[in-house]
Scaffold this motif. Structure first.
Motif, PDB file in Angstrom:
ATOM      1  N   ALA A  37      25.145   9.141  23.695  1.00  0.00           N
ATOM      2  CA  ALA A  37      24.260  10.158  23.110  1.00  0.00           C
ATOM      3  C   ALA A  37      24.362  10.136  21.599  1.00  0.00           C
ATOM      4  N   ALA A  38      23.216  10.248  20.938  1.00  0.00           N
ATOM      5  CA  ALA A  38      23.181  10.112  19.488  1.00  0.00           C
ATOM      6  C   ALA A  38      22.715  11.375  18.784  1.00  0.00           C
ATOM      7  N   PHE A  39      22.384  12.422  19.511  1.00  0.00           N
ATOM      8  CA  PHE A  39      21.795  13.608  18.904  1.00  0.00           C
ATOM      9  C   PHE A  39      22.746  14.258  17.909  1.00  0.00           C
ATOM     10  N   ASP A  40      22.232  14.509  16.719  1.00  0.00           N
ATOM     11  CA  ASP A  40      22.986  15.195  15.674  1.00  0.00           C
ATOM     12  C   ASP A  40      22.057  16.227  15.054  1.00  0.00           C
ATOM     13  N   PRO A  41      22.272  17.532  15.325  1.00  0.00           N
ATOM     14  CA  PRO A  41      21.337  18.559  14.842  1.00  0.00           C
ATOM     15  C   PRO A  41      21.260  18.645  13.325  1.00  0.00           C
ATOM     16  N   ASN A  42      22.234  18.069  12.634  1.00  0.00           N
ATOM     17  CA  ASN A  42      22.235  18.129  11.169  1.00  0.00           C
ATOM     18  C   ASN A  42      21.562  16.924  10.527  1.00  0.00           C
ATOM     19  N   PHE A  43      21.057  16.021  11.348  1.00  0.00           N
ATOM     20  CA  PHE A  43      20.447  14.802  10.823  1.00  0.00           C
ATOM     21  C   PHE A  43      18.929  14.939  10.738  1.00  0.00           C
ATOM     22  N   GLY A  44      18.265  15.085  11.884  1.00  0.00           N
ATOM     23  CA  GLY A  44      16.830  15.278  11.888  1.00  0.00           C
ATOM     24  C   GLY A  44      16.471  16.753  11.859  1.00  0.00           C
ATOM     25  N   TYR A  45      15.176  17.053  11.740  1.00  0.00           N
ATOM     26  CA  TYR A  45      14.737  18.449  11.773  1.00  0.00           C
ATOM     27  C   TYR A  45      13.430  18.551  12.549  1.00  0.00           C
ATOM     28  N   ASP A  46      13.216  19.752  13.100  1.00  0.00           N
ATOM     29  CA  ASP A  46      12.021  20.018  13.908  1.00  0.00           C
ATOM     30  C   ASP A  46      10.799  20.171  13.011  1.00  0.00           C
ATOM     31  N   PHE A  47       9.677  19.643  13.495  1.00  0.00           N
ATOM     32  CA  PHE A  47       8.419  19.730  12.757  1.00  0.00           C
ATOM     33  C   PHE A  47       7.341  20.086  13.777  1.00  0.00           C
ATOM     34  N   TRP A  48       6.899  21.341  13.737  1.00  0.00           N
ATOM     35  CA  TRP A  48       5.925  21.838  14.706  1.00  0.00           C
ATOM     36  C   TRP A  48       4.515  21.727  14.152  1.00  0.00           C
ATOM     37  N   VAL A  49       3.600  21.281  15.018  1.00  0.00           N
ATOM     38  CA  VAL A  49       2.193  21.133  14.635  1.00  0.00           C
ATOM     39  C   VAL A  49       1.330  21.673  15.764  1.00  0.00           C
ATOM     40  N   GLU A  50       0.341  22.463  15.426  1.00  0.00           N
ATOM     41  CA  GLU A  50      -0.614  22.946  16.426  1.00  0.00           C
ATOM     42  C   GLU A  50      -1.539  21.794  16.828  1.00  0.00           C
ATOM     43  N   SER A  51      -1.835  21.722  18.110  1.00  0.00           N
ATOM     44  CA  SER A  51      -2.692  20.659  18.628  1.00  0.00           C
ATOM     45  C   SER A  51      -3.681  21.236  19.625  1.00  0.00           C
ATOM     46  N   ASP A  52      -4.545  20.370  20.149  1.00  0.00           N
ATOM     47  CA  ASP A  52      -5.451  20.788  21.215  1.00  0.00           C
ATOM     48  C   ASP A  52      -4.691  21.183  22.472  1.00  0.00           C
ATOM     49  N   MET A  53      -3.436  20.753  22.575  1.00  0.00           N
ATOM     50  CA  MET A  53      -2.609  21.058  23.735  1.00  0.00           C
ATOM     51  C   MET A  53      -1.741  22.289  23.530  1.00  0.00           C
ATOM     52  N   GLY A  54      -1.667  22.777  22.304  1.00  0.00           N
ATOM     53  CA  GLY A  54      -0.738  23.843  21.944  1.00  0.00           C
ATOM     54  C   GLY A  54       0.201  23.360  20.858  1.00  0.00           C
ATOM     55  N   GLY A  55       1.303  24.055  20.660  1.00  0.00           N
ATOM     56  CA  GLY A  55       2.272  23.658  19.653  1.00  0.00           C
ATOM     57  C   GLY A  55       3.102  22.480  20.133  1.00  0.00           C
ATOM     58  N   ILE A  56       3.157  21.417  19.321  1.00  0.00           N
ATOM     59  CA  ILE A  56       3.915  20.210  19.657  1.00  0.00           C
ATOM     60  C   ILE A  56       5.029  20.029  18.626  1.00  0.00           C
ATOM     61  N   LYS A  57       6.225  19.763  19.141  1.00  0.00           N
ATOM     62  CA  LYS A  57       7.361  19.492  18.255  1.00  0.00           C
ATOM     63  C   LYS A  57       7.526  17.993  18.062  1.00  0.00           C
ATOM     64  N   SER A  58       7.801  17.606  16.831  1.00  0.00           N
ATOM     65  CA  SER A  58       8.282  16.265  16.528  1.00  0.00           C
ATOM     66  C   SER A  58       9.617  16.420  15.811  1.00  0.00           C
ATOM     67  N   ARG A  59      10.370  15.362  15.769  1.00  0.00           N
ATOM     68  CA  ARG A  59      11.612  15.337  15.003  1.00  0.00           C
ATOM     69  C   ARG A  59      11.422  14.374  13.834  1.00  0.00           C
ATOM     70  N   ILE A  60      11.826  14.797  12.650  1.00  0.00           N
ATOM     71  CA  ILE A  60      11.629  14.027  11.427  1.00  0.00           C
ATOM     72  C   ILE A  60      12.983  13.608  10.875  1.00  0.00           C
ATOM     73  N   PHE A  61      13.064  12.348  10.433  1.00  0.00           N
ATOM     74  CA  PHE A  61      14.270  11.803   9.821  1.00  0.00           C
ATOM     75  C   PHE A  61      13.855  11.146   8.514  1.00  0.00           C
ATOM     76  N   ARG A  62      14.427  11.625   7.409  1.00  0.00           N
ATOM     77  CA  ARG A  62      13.984  11.200   6.083  1.00  0.00           C
ATOM     78  C   ARG A  62      14.637   9.906   5.635  1.00  0.00           C
ATOM     79  N   ALA A  63      13.846   9.065   4.973  1.00  0.00           N
ATOM     80  CA  ALA A  63      14.332   7.810   4.413  1.00  0.00           C
ATOM     81  C   ALA A  63      15.455   8.067   3.416  1.00  0.00           C
ATOM     82  N   ALA A  64      16.422   7.178   3.396  1.00  0.00           N
ATOM     83  CA  ALA A  64      17.601   7.360   2.553  1.00  0.00           C
ATOM     84  C   ALA A  64      17.252   7.453   1.076  1.00  0.00           C
ATOM     85  N   ASP A  65      16.231   6.719   0.642  1.00  0.00           N
ATOM     86  CA  ASP A  65      15.891   6.735  -0.781  1.00  0.00           C
ATOM     87  C   ASP A  65      14.902   7.833  -1.146  1.00  0.00           C
TER      88      ASP A  65
END
Length: 336
Positions: free
Chosen positions: A24-52
């Protein structure tokens, strides 16, 4: 092969889902939740920022058929996000979409009484952004799946407006179900996606027996009705078949990374006999599909793809993670 798969699927194995588990690789302090409204409802994505800190180099990571509603399998099972961000690539991991093929469906996946071949109902309702129940409410049964629209319109627009991410010359890759979806997105949205990767993908969906194999798989993976996605052998179904739309990938000059294991277990591939029985035929089917796609691309003179066939490898996260690590330099050269 299809008969073997039909015997395995009731045991809980999906033709387009992962077998085997990485650490398991999940680290809550690494990525962050990004919610977007869609035709299906609210969809979550996880975002991980480039090092630079750049916002121009972006890749979407698509899940397999048994995609969960809490996290993307790439985050749960692998460390690819860390490898990609270290290569100065921003990573977007959409969450959810079990058995969806990341497509826009015709209708919600509801079954007629006593008839597993029927599809009825209409889209209704949506969940608020950030709701803890949102992912469960957009599972393609209460609502009609609209994943292609989400990934090509609503999500990139929100990423551009709120994160400053570039919405052109992105990359997209996926395993199994997500592999064929990655090629579909690249074919029809070449401005958005300049690179696409497929690992153990099902890239010849119109081959004899494939639709029924996928039908069984989708029933196993969440109880979804393939007929709600697209009618058999019509334009919408053919539109989803990489073998059919291969000339578009050539014309777009989309850089492709196409891979499949041999179906022979390697060291650490599986830890028990049942794992071998499950993972070997699944990868053999993916290999046959992938080889057929390679031949198709060759017959039309396409030279924009890299093909990778390790001597060993079955249908599991270990091998898909290895592919991402091998792919990163090529991805890096062809996005942003």
């Amino acid at each position: 092969m299809l008969v073997s798969l039909a015997m395995l699927l009731p045991l809980g194995v999906s033709v387009a889902g992962p077998v085997g588990t990485a650490n398991a690789a999940f680290d809550p302090n690494f990525g962050y939740d990004f919610w977007v409204e869609s035709d299906m409802g609210g969809i979550k994505s996880r975002i991980f920022r480039a090092a630079d800190g750049n916002r121009n180099r972006v890749v979407y990571a698509l899940d397999g058929m048994r995609a969960r509603n809490d996290l993307n399998g790439w985050e749960i099972e692998t460390n690819v996000a860390r490898a990609l961000t270290a290569a100065n690539i921003n990573v977007v991991m959409p969450v959810g979409g079990e058995s969806s093929f990341y497509a826009d469906w015709n209708a919600p996946s509801t079954w007629g009484p006593g008839d597993l071949g029927s599809s009825t109902g209409s889209s209704n309702g949506s969940s608020g952004l950030g709701s803890s129940d949102a992912a469960a409410d957009v599972d393609g049964k209460a609502n009609t799946y609209r994943w292609e629209t989400f990934l090509t319109q609503q999500l990139p627009r929100a990423l551009a407006e709120r994160e400053g991410f570039r919405s052109t010359r992105n990359g997209v890759f996926g395993l199994s179900m997500g592999g064929s979806a990655a090629l579909t997105l690249a074919a029809y949205y070449p401005r958005q996606f300049s690179f696409a990767g497929s690992y153990s993908g099902f890239l010849n969906n119109s081959a004899p027996g494939m639709r029924e194999a996928l039908r069984v798989a989708m029933v196993s993976a969440g109880g979804f009705n393939i007929d709600a996605m697209a009618p058999p052998w019509g334009p919408q179904w053919l539109r989803m078949d990489p073998f059919v739309f291969a000339p578009m990938l050539k014309a777009n000059n989309t850089r492709l990374w196409i891979a499949s294991g041999s179906g022979l277990p390697g060291p650490g591939d599986v830890s028990d006999a049942l794992g071998v029985v499950q993972a070997v035929p699944l990868e053999a089917l993916a290999l046959a599909n992938t080889r057929a796609f390679e031949v198709r691309m060759g017959t039309i003179g396409a030279g924009n793809a890299h093909y990778d066939y390790p001597a060993t490898g079955v249908h599991n996260w270990k091998n898909w993670e290895d592919q991402v690590n091998r792919m990163i330099p090529d991805l890096s050269r062809n996005i942003g």
